[in-house]
Design an enzyme around this catalytic site. Structure first.
Site, PDB file in Angstrom:
ATOM      1  N   SER A 122      -8.503  -5.416  -7.122  1.00 60.19           N
ATOM      2  CA  SER A 122      -8.221  -4.057  -7.581  1.00 60.19           C
ATOM      3  C   SER A 122      -8.512  -3.936  -9.068  1.00 60.19           C
ATOM      4  O   SER A 122      -8.308  -4.888  -9.830  1.00 60.19           O
ATOM      5  CB  SER A 122      -6.737  -3.740  -7.330  1.00 60.19           C
ATOM      6  OG  SER A 122      -6.352  -2.547  -7.992  1.00 60.19           O
ATOM      7  N   TYR A 146       2.194  -6.096  -8.788  1.00 61.40           N
ATOM      8  CA  TYR A 146       1.122  -5.968  -7.804  1.00 61.40           C
ATOM      9  C   TYR A 146      -0.204  -6.449  -8.396  1.00 61.40           C
ATOM     10  O   TYR A 146      -0.879  -7.315  -7.826  1.00 61.40           O
ATOM     11  CB  TYR A 146       0.982  -4.520  -7.327  1.00 61.40           C
ATOM     12  CG  TYR A 146      -0.337  -4.257  -6.644  1.00 61.40           C
ATOM     13  CD1 TYR A 146      -1.315  -3.479  -7.257  1.00 61.40           C
ATOM     14  CD2 TYR A 146      -0.624  -4.812  -5.403  1.00 61.40           C
ATOM     15  CE1 TYR A 146      -2.532  -3.255  -6.650  1.00 61.40           C
ATOM     16  CE2 TYR A 146      -1.843  -4.591  -4.777  1.00 61.40           C
ATOM     17  CZ  TYR A 146      -2.791  -3.805  -5.412  1.00 61.40           C
ATOM     18  OH  TYR A 146      -4.018  -3.595  -4.813  1.00 61.40           O
ATOM     19  N   LYS A 150      -2.798  -9.873  -7.641  1.00 65.81           N
ATOM     20  CA  LYS A 150      -4.258  -9.852  -7.452  1.00 65.81           C
ATOM     21  C   LYS A 150      -4.936 -10.811  -8.434  1.00 65.81           C
ATOM     22  O   LYS A 150      -5.861 -11.547  -8.066  1.00 65.81           O
ATOM     23  CB  LYS A 150      -4.805  -8.435  -7.636  1.00 65.81           C
ATOM     24  CG  LYS A 150      -4.421  -7.463  -6.537  1.00 65.81           C
ATOM     25  CD  LYS A 150      -4.982  -7.872  -5.173  1.00 65.81           C
ATOM     26  CE  LYS A 150      -4.708  -6.817  -4.126  1.00 65.81           C
ATOM     27  NZ  LYS A 150      -5.195  -7.196  -2.780  1.00 65.81           N
TER      28      LYS A 150
HETATM   29  P1  NAD Z   1      -3.040  -0.671   3.969  1.00 71.14           P
HETATM   30  O1  NAD Z   1      -1.595  -0.916   3.750  1.00 71.14           O
HETATM   31  O2  NAD Z   1      -3.503   0.527   4.692  1.00 71.14           O
HETATM   32  O3  NAD Z   1      -3.701  -1.948   4.692  1.00 71.14           O
HETATM   33  C1  NAD Z   1      -3.184  -3.235   4.527  1.00 71.14           C
HETATM   34  C2  NAD Z   1      -3.102  -3.849   5.919  1.00 71.14           C
HETATM   35  O4  NAD Z   1      -2.607  -5.167   5.801  1.00 71.14           O
HETATM   36  C3  NAD Z   1      -2.132  -3.079   6.834  1.00 71.14           C
HETATM   37  O5  NAD Z   1      -2.751  -2.817   8.073  1.00 71.14           O
HETATM   38  C4  NAD Z   1      -0.936  -4.024   6.988  1.00 71.14           C
HETATM   39  O6  NAD Z   1      -0.335  -3.900   8.253  1.00 71.14           O
HETATM   40  C5  NAD Z   1      -1.599  -5.374   6.777  1.00 71.14           C
HETATM   41  N1  NAD Z   1      -0.700  -6.404   6.229  1.00 71.14           N
HETATM   42  C6  NAD Z   1       0.100  -6.315   5.141  1.00 71.14           C
HETATM   43  N2  NAD Z   1       0.751  -7.483   4.955  1.00 71.14           N
HETATM   44  C7  NAD Z   1       0.347  -8.321   5.944  1.00 71.14           C
HETATM   45  C8  NAD Z   1       0.665  -9.658   6.301  1.00 71.14           C
HETATM   46  N3  NAD Z   1       1.558 -10.366   5.608  1.00 71.14           N
HETATM   47  N4  NAD Z   1       0.049 -10.204   7.381  1.00 71.14           N
HETATM   48  C9  NAD Z   1      -0.846  -9.491   8.111  1.00 71.14           C
HETATM   49  N5  NAD Z   1      -1.185  -8.207   7.829  1.00 71.14           N
HETATM   50  C10 NAD Z   1      -0.591  -7.641   6.756  1.00 71.14           C
HETATM   51  O7  NAD Z   1      -3.719  -0.742   2.520  1.00 71.14           O
HETATM   52  P2  NAD Z   1      -5.240  -0.456   2.102  1.00 71.14           P
HETATM   53  O8  NAD Z   1      -5.236   0.712   1.190  1.00 71.14           O
HETATM   54  O9  NAD Z   1      -6.113  -0.463   3.297  1.00 71.14           O
HETATM   55  O10 NAD Z   1      -5.549  -1.764   1.196  1.00 71.14           O
HETATM   56  C11 NAD Z   1      -6.211  -2.877   1.739  1.00 71.14           C
HETATM   57  C12 NAD Z   1      -6.415  -3.857   0.602  1.00 71.14           C
HETATM   58  O11 NAD Z   1      -7.122  -3.207  -0.456  1.00 71.14           O
HETATM   59  C13 NAD Z   1      -5.102  -4.358  -0.006  1.00 71.14           C
HETATM   60  O12 NAD Z   1      -5.252  -5.748  -0.315  1.00 71.14           O
HETATM   61  C14 NAD Z   1      -4.979  -3.570  -1.300  1.00 71.14           C
HETATM   62  O13 NAD Z   1      -4.278  -4.308  -2.300  1.00 71.14           O
HETATM   63  C15 NAD Z   1      -6.422  -3.396  -1.677  1.00 71.14           C
HETATM   64  N6  NAD Z   1      -6.650  -2.238  -2.547  1.00 71.14           N
HETATM   65  C16 NAD Z   1      -6.297  -0.979  -2.119  1.00 71.14           C
HETATM   66  C17 NAD Z   1      -6.531   0.114  -2.968  1.00 71.14           C
HETATM   67  C18 NAD Z   1      -6.147   1.513  -2.550  1.00 71.14           C
HETATM   68  O14 NAD Z   1      -6.071   2.392  -3.426  1.00 71.14           O
HETATM   69  N7  NAD Z   1      -5.901   1.759  -1.276  1.00 71.14           N
HETATM   70  C19 NAD Z   1      -7.129  -0.065  -4.216  1.00 71.14           C
HETATM   71  C20 NAD Z   1      -7.470  -1.362  -4.612  1.00 71.14           C
HETATM   72  C21 NAD Z   1      -7.241  -2.438  -3.765  1.00 71.14           C
HETATM   73  C1  WQD Z   2      -4.160   8.939  -9.762  1.00 71.54           C
HETATM   74  C2  WQD Z   2      -3.855   9.954 -10.854  1.00 71.54           C
HETATM   75  C3  WQD Z   2      -1.579   9.930 -11.591  1.00 71.54           C
HETATM   76  C4  WQD Z   2       0.101  11.282  -7.768  1.00 71.54           C
HETATM   77  C5  WQD Z   2      -3.112   3.377  -7.758  1.00 71.54           C
HETATM   78  C6  WQD Z   2      -2.700   1.959  -8.008  1.00 71.54           C
HETATM   79  C7  WQD Z   2      -3.907   1.061  -7.986  1.00 71.54           C
HETATM   80  C8  WQD Z   2      -4.704   1.262  -6.716  1.00 71.54           C
HETATM   81  C9  WQD Z   2      -5.066   2.703  -6.534  1.00 71.54           C
HETATM   82  C10 WQD Z   2      -4.084  -0.527  -5.232  1.00 71.54           C
HETATM   83  C11 WQD Z   2      -2.970   9.404 -11.943  1.00 71.54           C
HETATM   84  C12 WQD Z   2      -1.902  11.248 -10.906  1.00 71.54           C
HETATM   85  C13 WQD Z   2      -0.759  10.889  -8.769  1.00 71.54           C
HETATM   86  C14 WQD Z   2       0.801  12.511  -7.901  1.00 71.54           C
HETATM   87  C15 WQD Z   2      -0.273  12.875 -10.010  1.00 71.54           C
HETATM   88  N1  WQD Z   2      -3.983   0.795  -5.596  1.00 71.54           N
HETATM   89  N2  WQD Z   2      -0.953  11.665  -9.863  1.00 71.54           N
HETATM   90  N3  WQD Z   2       0.578  13.265  -9.012  1.00 71.54           N
HETATM   91  O1  WQD Z   2      -2.271   5.225 -10.089  1.00 71.54           O
HETATM   92  O2  WQD Z   2      -4.791   5.421 -10.446  1.00 71.54           O
HETATM   93  O3  WQD Z   2      -3.928   3.793  -8.796  1.00 71.54           O
HETATM   94  O4  WQD Z   2      -3.836   3.467  -6.529  1.00 71.54           O
HETATM   95  O5  WQD Z   2      -4.780  -1.372  -5.673  1.00 71.54           O
HETATM   96  O6  WQD Z   2      -3.471  -0.267  -8.114  1.00 71.54           O
HETATM   97  O7  WQD Z   2      -2.136   1.891  -9.301  1.00 71.54           O
HETATM   98  O8  WQD Z   2      -3.796   6.220  -8.306  1.00 71.54           O
HETATM   99  O9  WQD Z   2      -3.596   8.196  -6.888  1.00 71.54           O
HETATM  100  O10 WQD Z   2      -1.459   7.096  -7.740  1.00 71.54           O
HETATM  101  O11 WQD Z   2      -2.913   8.381  -9.321  1.00 71.54           O
HETATM  102  O12 WQD Z   2      -0.444  13.566 -11.036  1.00 71.54           O
HETATM  103  O13 WQD Z   2       1.608  12.923  -6.999  1.00 71.54           O
HETATM  104  O14 WQD Z   2      -3.143  11.048 -10.270  1.00 71.54           O
HETATM  105  O15 WQD Z   2      -0.776  10.126 -12.744  1.00 71.54           O
HETATM  106  O16 WQD Z   2      -3.382   9.976 -13.166  1.00 71.54           O
HETATM  107  P1  WQD Z   2      -3.652   5.199  -9.526  1.00 71.54           P
HETATM  108  P2  WQD Z   2      -2.882   7.491  -7.980  1.00 71.54           P
END
Ligand code: NAD
Ligand code: WQD
Length: 337
Positions: A122, A146, A150
Site C-alpha cells: 500500500s 496498518y 505492510k
Molecule cells: P478485503 O477486506 O475486501 O479483502 C481481504 C480478503 O482477505 C477478505 O476476503 C478477507 O476475508 C480475507 N482475509 C483477511 N484476513 C484473512 C486471513 N487471516 N486468512 C484468510 N483470509 C483473510 O480488502 P481489499 O480492499 O480487497 O484488500 C486486499 C488487499 O489489498 C489487502 O492486503 C489490503 O491491505 C490491500 N490494499 C487495499 C487497499 C484498498 O484501498 N482497498 C489499498 C492498498 C492495499
Molecule cells: C480519501 C480522502 C479523506 C471519507 C485509505 C487508507 C489506505 C488505503 C486506501 C489500504 C481523504 C476524505 C474520506 C469520508 C472524507 N487502504 N474522506 N470523507 O485515507 O486516502 O486511504 O484507503 O491500504 O491505507 O489510509 O482513503 O477514501 O479513506 O479518504 O472527506 O467520509 O477522502 O479525508 O482526503 P485514504 P479514504
C-alpha cells in the site's frame, strides 16, 4: 499456470480473479471469509464463464494452507486486515493477521517449492510526503500500525530474497483503488459504515446516508480538501496479471500501482453526481486524524517494468461504482459461508 490467491474473495481479490480467469489462468482462492463474499466468487462464473476453486481457511493455519496450495505455480497475497483506524485500536490483531499470516504463507510456499509471489502492499508505507509524486524510492515511513505491517512484510520479503535469490517477488503498492467491474456484479460493499470516500459517496447517492462528511477543507490543496490518486479496480487487477508475467526472473521489486493524477474530495463529489445523476449533499467537518493533505503516484516504473498503465477515467470509476451500488439493493451482501 495455477495461481493461489489469498484473500481472493475480497474486493480487490475478486476483480483480480476475473482478469486471471479471462487471461486463461487456473485459480485457487484461499480465504477465511472474514470480509470476503462467496457470492462474489459465484459471480466469477457469470462474468467469465469459468470457475474458481474456493478453499475456506485462514492464512495463519499453515498446514491447511500448505495443503491447499499444492500444485500451484505462483501466489498472489491479498489476505489481511486493511483499516487504518482499526489498526490504531487493535495493533495486535493487525500484526498477527498480516505479519504472522504472511510468515505462515511464506513457509507454506517454501514447503511446496513455490517461490513466485505478488504481494499486495500500500502507498501508506510512504507516510507523510517528503517529495511528490511518490516514487518507489521515497522514504518508507508509515505512520499507523496498518502501514507498519505492510512495511514489515516488505522487509521480510527483501530479506527472504537476499537469503535465496531463487525468489521472484513483486511488491505492488496500491494507491486508492475504487470502482467496480462494469458488469455491476462485483464491487466494493463494505460491512458497516464505510471508512473510505468512494463507497460512502455511493451510499449517499443510494439514500443510505443523508450527507457526506468532508474531512477538512483547509488543506493546502486547490480546493482545500484532500487529494488522492484514485485508480479503477479493473486497471489495478490488470496490473496484477502484468506483474505475474513480469516474474520471469528472480527479483524483489516494489512497484506503484496508481494513475499519477490526484483528485480532491470535492472533485469526486462532482464527478459522482454527474455519473449518477444524484445530488451528493455534504458538510465540511474537521480534519480526520492521521489524514495527509495530498499524495499521488509516480507511475513510471510500472509502465517501464510491467508495460502497464491505468487507462480508466474518474468518470469510469464513478459510473461503475454507481452501477454496482444500484444493484446492491437487489442482492443483499452475505459475508461468510
Ligand atoms: P478485503 O477486506 O475486501 O479483502 C481481504 C480478503 O482477505 C477478505 O476476503 C478477507 O476475508 C480475507 N482475509 C483477511 N484476513 C484473512 C486471513 N487471516 N486468512 C484468510 N483470509 C483473510 O480488502 P481489499 O480492499 O480487497 O484488500 C486486499 C488487499 O489489498 C489487502 O492486503 C489490503 O491491505 C490491500 N490494499 C487495499 C487497499 C484498498 O484501498 N482497498 C489499498 C492498498 C492495499
Ligand atoms: C480519501 C480522502 C479523506 C471519507 C485509505 C487508507 C489506505 C488505503 C486506501 C489500504 C481523504 C476524505 C474520506 C469520508 C472524507 N487502504 N474522506 N470523507 O485515507 O486516502 O486511504 O484507503 O491500504 O491505507 O489510509 O482513503 O477514501 O479513506 O479518504 O472527506 O467520509 O477522502 O479525508 O482526503 P485514504 P479514504
Amino acid at each position: 499456470m495455477k495461481i493461489f490467491i489469498t484473500g481472493g474473495a475480497g474486493y480487490i481479490g475478486t476483480h483480480i480473479c476475473v482478469e486471471l480467469l479471462q487471461t486463461g489462468y487456473d485459480i485457487v482462492v484461499y480465504d477465511n471469509l472474514s470480509n470476503g463474499s462467496t457470492e462474489a466468487i459465484h459471480q466469477l462464473k457469470t462474468i467469465t464463464g469459468k470457475t474458481a476453486v474456493l478453499i475456506i481457511g485462514d492464512i495463519r493455519d499453515e498446514a491447511r494452507m500448505s495443503e491447499a496450495m499444492r500444485g500451484c505455480d505462483a501466489v498472489i497475497h491479498l489476505a489481511g486486515l486493511k483499516a487504518v483506524g482499526e489498526s490504531v485500536e487493535k495493533p495486535l490483531d493487525y500484526y498477527d493477521n498480516n505479519v504472522h499470516g504472511t510468515l505462515c504463507l511464506l513457509r507454506a510456499m517454501q514447503a511446496n517449492n513455490i517461490k513466485t509471489l505478488v504481494f499486495s502492499s500500500s502507498a501508506t508505507v510512504y507516510g507523510d510526503p517528503v517529495k511528490l509524486p511518490f516514487s518507489e524510492s521515497h522514504p518508507l515511513q508509515p505512520t499507523n500500525p496498518y502501514g507498519k505491517t505492510k512495511l514489515v512484510i516488505e522487509d521480510i520479503l527483501r530479506d527472504l530474497y537476499h537469503s535465496d535469490s531463487k525468489w521472484k517477488i513483486v511488491i505492488l503498492r496500491y494507491f486508492n483503488p475504487v470502482g467496480a467491474h462494469p458488469s455491476g456484479l462485483i464491487g466494493e460493499d463494505p460491512l458497516g459504515i464505510p471508512n473510505n470516500l468512494m463507497p460512502f459517496i455511493a451510499q449517499v447517492a443510494a439514500g443510505k446516508h443523508k450527507f457526506l462528511n468532508v474531512y477538512g477543507d483547509d488543506y493546502p490543496t486547490p480546493d482545500g480538501t484532500g487529494v488522492r490518486d484514485y485508480i479503477h479496480i479493473v486497471d489495478l487487477a490488470q496490473g496484477h496479471v502484468k506483474a505475474l508475467e513480469a516474474l520471469s526472473v528472480p527479483q524483489c521489486t516494489p512497484i506503484n500501482l496508481g494513475t499519477g493524477q490526484g483528485y480532491s474530495v470535492l472533485d469526486l463529489v462532482k464527478a459522482f453526481s454527474n455519473a449518477s445523476g444524484k445530488e451528493i449533499p455534504y458538510e465540511i467537518v474537521p480534519r480526520r486524524a492521521g489524514d495527509i493533505a495530498e499524495f499521488y503516484a509516480d507511475p513510471s516504473l510500472a509502465q517501464k517494468i510491467l508495460k502497464w498503465s491505468a487507462s480508466k477515467t474518474l468518470d469510469d470509476m464513478c459510473r461503475d461504482t454507481w452501477n454496482f451500488q444500484s444493484k446492491i439493493k437487489c442482492v443483499p451482501k452475505s459475508v461468510g459461508k
